[in-house]
Write an enzyme that holds these catalytic residues in place. Structure first.
Site, PDB file in Angstrom:
ATOM      1  CD  GLN A 192      -2.835  -1.023  -0.121  1.00  0.00           C
ATOM      2  OE1 GLN A 192      -3.444   0.008  -0.429  1.00  0.00           O
ATOM      3  NE2 GLN A 192      -2.854  -2.106  -0.891  1.00  0.00           N
ATOM      4  CG  ASP A 196      -5.490  -3.246  -4.100  1.00  0.00           C
ATOM      5  OD1 ASP A 196      -6.508  -2.777  -3.571  1.00  0.00           O
ATOM      6  OD2 ASP A 196      -4.341  -3.036  -3.655  1.00  0.00           O
ATOM      7  CG  HIS A 228      -1.118   2.944  -3.982  1.00  0.00           C
ATOM      8  ND1 HIS A 228      -1.524   2.772  -5.289  1.00  0.00           N
ATOM      9  CD2 HIS A 228      -1.606   1.880  -3.296  1.00  0.00           C
ATOM     10  CE1 HIS A 228      -2.239   1.651  -5.379  1.00  0.00           C
ATOM     11  NE2 HIS A 228      -2.299   1.101  -4.195  1.00  0.00           N
ATOM     12  CD  GLU A 250      -8.400   2.679  -0.116  1.00  0.00           C
ATOM     13  OE1 GLU A 250      -8.718   2.632  -1.319  1.00  0.00           O
ATOM     14  OE2 GLU A 250      -7.273   3.053   0.264  1.00  0.00           O
ATOM     15  CG  HIS A 251      -7.470  -1.375   1.526  1.00  0.00           C
ATOM     16  ND1 HIS A 251      -6.800  -0.280   1.006  1.00  0.00           N
ATOM     17  CD2 HIS A 251      -8.144  -1.931   0.494  1.00  0.00           C
ATOM     18  CE1 HIS A 251      -7.049  -0.186  -0.286  1.00  0.00           C
ATOM     19  NE2 HIS A 251      -7.863  -1.166  -0.626  1.00  0.00           N
ATOM     20  CG  HIS A 291     -51.275  18.519  -0.698  1.00  0.00           C
ATOM     21  ND1 HIS A 291     -50.945  19.795  -1.077  1.00  0.00           N
ATOM     22  CD2 HIS A 291     -50.138  17.781  -0.846  1.00  0.00           C
ATOM     23  CE1 HIS A 291     -49.673  19.839  -1.444  1.00  0.00           C
ATOM     24  NE2 HIS A 291     -49.150  18.610  -1.309  1.00  0.00           N
TER      25      HIS A 291
END
Length: 426
Positions: free
Chosen positions: A256, A358, A259, A324-325, A417
């Site tokens: 990770q 992923d 990235h 996120e993970h 109405h």
């Protein structure tokens, strides 16, 4: 790396700082606001100017889109085609399971009520460029759109300084069903898809991850267009008891961190010994990796390891952090798993590398980041469907409804109405 334990003086203050809210800094917010305004005023001219400013590419307005001939000329290795086909097969099967189906029922008064689900007519998917061609992101956004039956899929991804886009990425976009490819990235691409320009027709909804500028553009344009979620730079939080394999944990952390950029990397355990083993494994494995320079920066700036008092505390921190993970390795998995509530995706056990999720497993890796997992779920197939409610009454169900409608009309002072219902009972 920041390494600390629950006995350290700054432990409690550090834990409090992990409770994040996905809010932009002033400089990001102001720059994105400027970009959106420029695209709204100048359209394609602004896209060309920002491509030069941010991506160092000289484009003409007629070159903003990839041409059919350019796409037809794309060639990739057989192994690449095979990998993309395998990923798309799982993505399509997973997505179709998540699509909503039309339904109907009769309510208490006998009216027929229900919901109808249809694909959006036109969506935009954003695929980041930069350091690596995110082929998997193309599949895990556009692939879901195709599975949902969306007829028009516009992809936006930045081109290189020579005006071209990575061929493997182009092949993936084509395989996933994309119908147009805009060679523009950043907040300006989000603005173009949301607002439209002379050459870019606006979309109904925008999907996909990006850097903090892309995320902020999606936030600011919410309402002008529908937005999926706020998926920003990659994050991982690994939670493990003493049963965690230090080599596997180190490998997932490094994957990770690969990235680069604004990635966030965390490891929480109740075992002090395991932290030491993971640190040694990281140092050993790092020497073999081609992107070690990017990874070292992330390890230095955005990586933390913590020894907590217990797994209960680890789970509580995880829910505040909303990663996120989340990779969860624990002998008492069944006990603690139901209590992890805010993760974008959860990977269970020593043998569940995040990389398989992923690239291949099937669920989309477009997930909430920056703490937004408290409010958002990851990208799903049903987000590509437009929901419409259906109501059908007959004379009998209208009469049975009249009394309640007239009472609400009286309370709210909306006599028209009540009259619109009563007239059908005369």
């Amino acid at each position: 790396m920041k390494i600390l334990g629950y006995r350290d003086a700054d432990y409690d203050s550090f834990v409090k700082r992990l409770n994040r809210r996905a809010l932009p800094t002033h400089d990001v917010r102001d720059l994105v606001s400027e970009i959106i305004a420029a695209v709204a005023r100048q359209g394609d001219k602004a896209l060309v100017a920002y491509a030069k400013r941010f991506d160092n590419v000289l484009l003409k307005e007629k070159q903003l889109f990839l041409t059919p001939d350019e796409l037809a000329a794309v060639k990739v290795a057989p192994s690449t085609r095979k990998a993309i086909a395998a990923s798309l097969k799982n993505i399509t099967a997973f997505a179709k399971k998540g699509l909503r189906k039309d339904w109907s029922m009769r309510n208490t008064e006998g009216a027929i009520v229900g919901e109808r689900f249809q694909p959006f007519d036109r969506v935009g998917v954003y695929v980041p460029g930069g350091k690596a061609p995110l082929v998997s992101t193309a599949l895990m956004t556009a692939g879901f759109a195709r599975a949902a039956g969306v007829p028009e899929i516009l992809a936006a991804t930045p081109c290189g300084p020579d005006g071209t886009v990575n061929p493997e990425l182009l092949y993936a976009l084509k395989a996933a069903g994309v119908t147009e490819i805009l060679k523009i990235g950043g907040a300006q691409a989000i603005a173009a898809m949301a607002l439209g320009t002379k050459t870019v027709r606006p979309v109904d909804r925008i999907f996909g991850p990006g850097n903090r500028f892309v995320v902020e553009a999606k936030r600011q344009l919410f309402g002008a267009v529908s937005i999926d979620l706020l998926p920003g730079p990659s994050e991982i939080l690994i939670i493990s008891d003493k049963t965690g394999n230090p080599d596997y944990i180190a490998a997932d952390l490094l994957a990770q961190a690969e990235h680069g950029g604004d990635s966030v990397i965390g490891f929480i355990t109740d075992s002090k010994a395991l932290i030491g083993k993971v640190v040694k494994a990281i140092e050993r494995q790092l020497e073999t990796l081609s992107r070690a320079r990017y990874i070292r920066e992330v390890l230095k700036q955005a990586t933390f390891m913590m020894q907590v008092r217990s797994m209960a505390e680890a789970v509580a921190i995880s829910n505040d952090f909303a990663a996120e993970h989340v990779s969860f390795i624990c002998a008492e998995e069944k006990k603690w798993l139901p209590q992890i509530r805010t993760a974008g995706a959860i990977y269970l056990g020593n043998d569940s590398p995040v990389a398989v999720g992923d690239f291949l497993a099937g669920p989309s890796h477009t997930l909430p980041t920056g703490g937004s997992g408290r409010s958002f779920s990851g990208l799903r197939a049903d987000q590509f469907q437009r929901r419409t409610s259906i109501v059908k009454l007959d004379k009998r169900s209208v009469r049975k409804s009249l009394g309640v409608v007239e009472e609400f009309a009286r309370i709210e002072g909306l006599d028209a109405h009540g009259r619109s219902t009563a007239i059908r009972c005369e």
